[in-house]
Design a protein around this motif. Structure first.
Motif, PDB file in Angstrom:
ATOM      1  N   PRO A 217       2.779 -72.131 -19.787  1.00  0.00           N
ATOM      2  CA  PRO A 217       3.386 -70.862 -20.169  1.00  0.00           C
ATOM      3  C   PRO A 217       2.509 -69.659 -19.800  1.00  0.00           C
ATOM      4  O   PRO A 217       1.283 -69.697 -19.921  1.00  0.00           O
ATOM      5  N   ILE A 218       3.168 -68.612 -19.317  1.00  0.00           N
ATOM      6  CA  ILE A 218       2.488 -67.380 -18.922  1.00  0.00           C
ATOM      7  C   ILE A 218       2.726 -66.343 -20.019  1.00  0.00           C
ATOM      8  O   ILE A 218       3.886 -66.027 -20.327  1.00  0.00           O
ATOM      9  N   PRO A 219       1.677 -65.824 -20.631  1.00  0.00           N
ATOM     10  CA  PRO A 219       1.857 -64.963 -21.800  1.00  0.00           C
ATOM     11  C   PRO A 219       2.815 -63.788 -21.599  1.00  0.00           C
ATOM     12  O   PRO A 219       3.570 -63.454 -22.510  1.00  0.00           O
ATOM     13  N   VAL A 220       2.808 -63.180 -20.410  1.00  0.00           N
ATOM     14  CA  VAL A 220       3.611 -61.963 -20.226  1.00  0.00           C
ATOM     15  C   VAL A 220       5.089 -62.236 -19.987  1.00  0.00           C
ATOM     16  O   VAL A 220       5.883 -61.303 -19.930  1.00  0.00           O
ATOM     17  N   ILE A 221       5.471 -63.510 -19.832  1.00  0.00           N
ATOM     18  CA  ILE A 221       6.892 -63.808 -19.614  1.00  0.00           C
ATOM     19  C   ILE A 221       7.410 -64.772 -20.680  1.00  0.00           C
ATOM     20  O   ILE A 221       8.037 -65.783 -20.389  1.00  0.00           O
ATOM     21  N   GLY A 222       7.159 -64.404 -21.915  1.00  0.00           N
ATOM     22  CA  GLY A 222       7.568 -65.258 -23.027  1.00  0.00           C
ATOM     23  C   GLY A 222       9.055 -65.513 -23.086  1.00  0.00           C
ATOM     24  O   GLY A 222       9.497 -66.600 -23.487  1.00  0.00           O
TER      25      GLY A 222
ATOM     26  N   LYS B  77       3.578 -56.935 -10.731  1.00  0.00           N
ATOM     27  CA  LYS B  77       2.116 -56.927 -10.650  1.00  0.00           C
ATOM     28  C   LYS B  77       1.505 -57.856 -11.696  1.00  0.00           C
ATOM     29  O   LYS B  77       0.557 -58.594 -11.414  1.00  0.00           O
ATOM     30  N   ALA B  78       2.075 -57.855 -12.888  1.00  0.00           N
ATOM     31  CA  ALA B  78       1.506 -58.677 -13.964  1.00  0.00           C
ATOM     32  C   ALA B  78       1.599 -60.154 -13.638  1.00  0.00           C
ATOM     33  O   ALA B  78       0.643 -60.913 -13.831  1.00  0.00           O
ATOM     34  N   ILE B  79       2.767 -60.580 -13.131  1.00  0.00           N
ATOM     35  CA  ILE B  79       2.939 -61.991 -12.794  1.00  0.00           C
ATOM     36  C   ILE B  79       2.058 -62.357 -11.607  1.00  0.00           C
ATOM     37  O   ILE B  79       1.393 -63.401 -11.591  1.00  0.00           O
ATOM     38  N   THR B  80       2.019 -61.492 -10.597  1.00  0.00           N
ATOM     39  CA  THR B  80       1.230 -61.769  -9.399  1.00  0.00           C
ATOM     40  C   THR B  80      -0.235 -61.965  -9.746  1.00  0.00           C
ATOM     41  O   THR B  80      -0.874 -62.917  -9.291  1.00  0.00           O
TER      42      THR B  80
END
Length: 248
Positions: free
Chosen positions: A147-152, A196-199
């Motif tokens: 899991p990626i924190p910014v895409i909950g 940008k956050a995901i990248t």
């Protein structure tokens, strides 16, 4: 390798660009007729023209619209004489902090990345079973396992789809139907380039030293839909360049 897809009929959601486009192109090159979907009619028609140039012997049917809309889903299914292959795909919800998401944001995420796929499966899976052949591929995310924190919002919705699929597989596997999930990590798509956050989160840990080529995803999707993948069922197939080490 002949995957035995000539003359099969496939629906590919969110296929006007990115990973969905790559899957549609790969299936068409293998001889499958494709019904493709996208929100932008202009982009969708351009993609349809590209597929026809690459695979002139197949039928390409574009259906524009948001696949979360019931009327668009109905049009997709109606556009195919029979559905042998279903590729569920949709853009993920926006990144952010869960403290800022209200109930409506959660419902939109679940609708886009869980309920839409479930409904399309409901509309097609029984026909597949009656005919003795069916392939369903859900494009989810490597975030199901990491899991990626910014895409909950995406983490939750796509993980829920995974759980649903694993419960459904035993009821259809004896009828020639397979349901598998493709879990892409960082691929060269507009979504990755624009976020940008995901990248930053993905590329700083990318052990492969590069992002994925959408054609790699398309080829894997086509294989899972073909004659040699009938014994692959209920699997989460990670495509992230080795980012997730849990399979070792």
């Amino acid at each position: 390798m002949d995957l035995g897809l000539k003359g099969r009929n496939a629906i590919i959601c969110a296929a006007s660009q990115g990973l969905g486009r790559a899957c549609a192109m790969a299936l068409a090159r293998e001889g499958a007729n494709v019904v493709i979907n996208g929100r932008s009619q202009e982009t969708l028609l351009a993609t349809a023209a590209d597929i026809r140039r690459e695979a002139p012997d197949v039928t390409v049917t574009p259906v524009a619209g948001d696949v979360t809309e019931p009327a668009v889903r109905a049009a997709l299914v109606a556009a195919s004489p029979q559905v042998d292959i279903l590729v569920n795909n949709n853009g993920g919800p926006p990144p952010g902090d869960f403290r800022d998401w209200d109930r409506d944001a959660w419902i939109r995420a679940l609708d886009a990345n869980l309920l839409t796929a479930v409904e399309l499966i409901r509309m097609t899976v029984d026909g597949m079973g009656e005919r003795g052949f069916g392939r369903i591929v859900n494009i989810t995310s490597s975030a199901v396992r990491v899991p990626i924190p910014v895409i909950g919002l995406s983490n939750a919705a796509r993980s829920a789809l995974t759980g649903f699929v694993l419960g459904l597989v035993p009821t259809v596997s004896g009828k020639g139907v397979t349901i598998n999930n493709l879990l892409p990590g960082p691929f060269d798509t507009n979504r990755l380039r624009q976020s940008k956050a995901i990248t930053q989160h993905l590329t700083k840990n990318n052990v492969a030293g590069r992002v994925g080529d959408p054609e790699e995803m398309g080829a894997m999707c086509a294989f899972l839909c073909g004659r040699y993948a009938g014994y692959i069922n209920g699997q989460n197939i990670q495509m992230d360049g080795g980012l997730y080490p849990g399979n070792f």
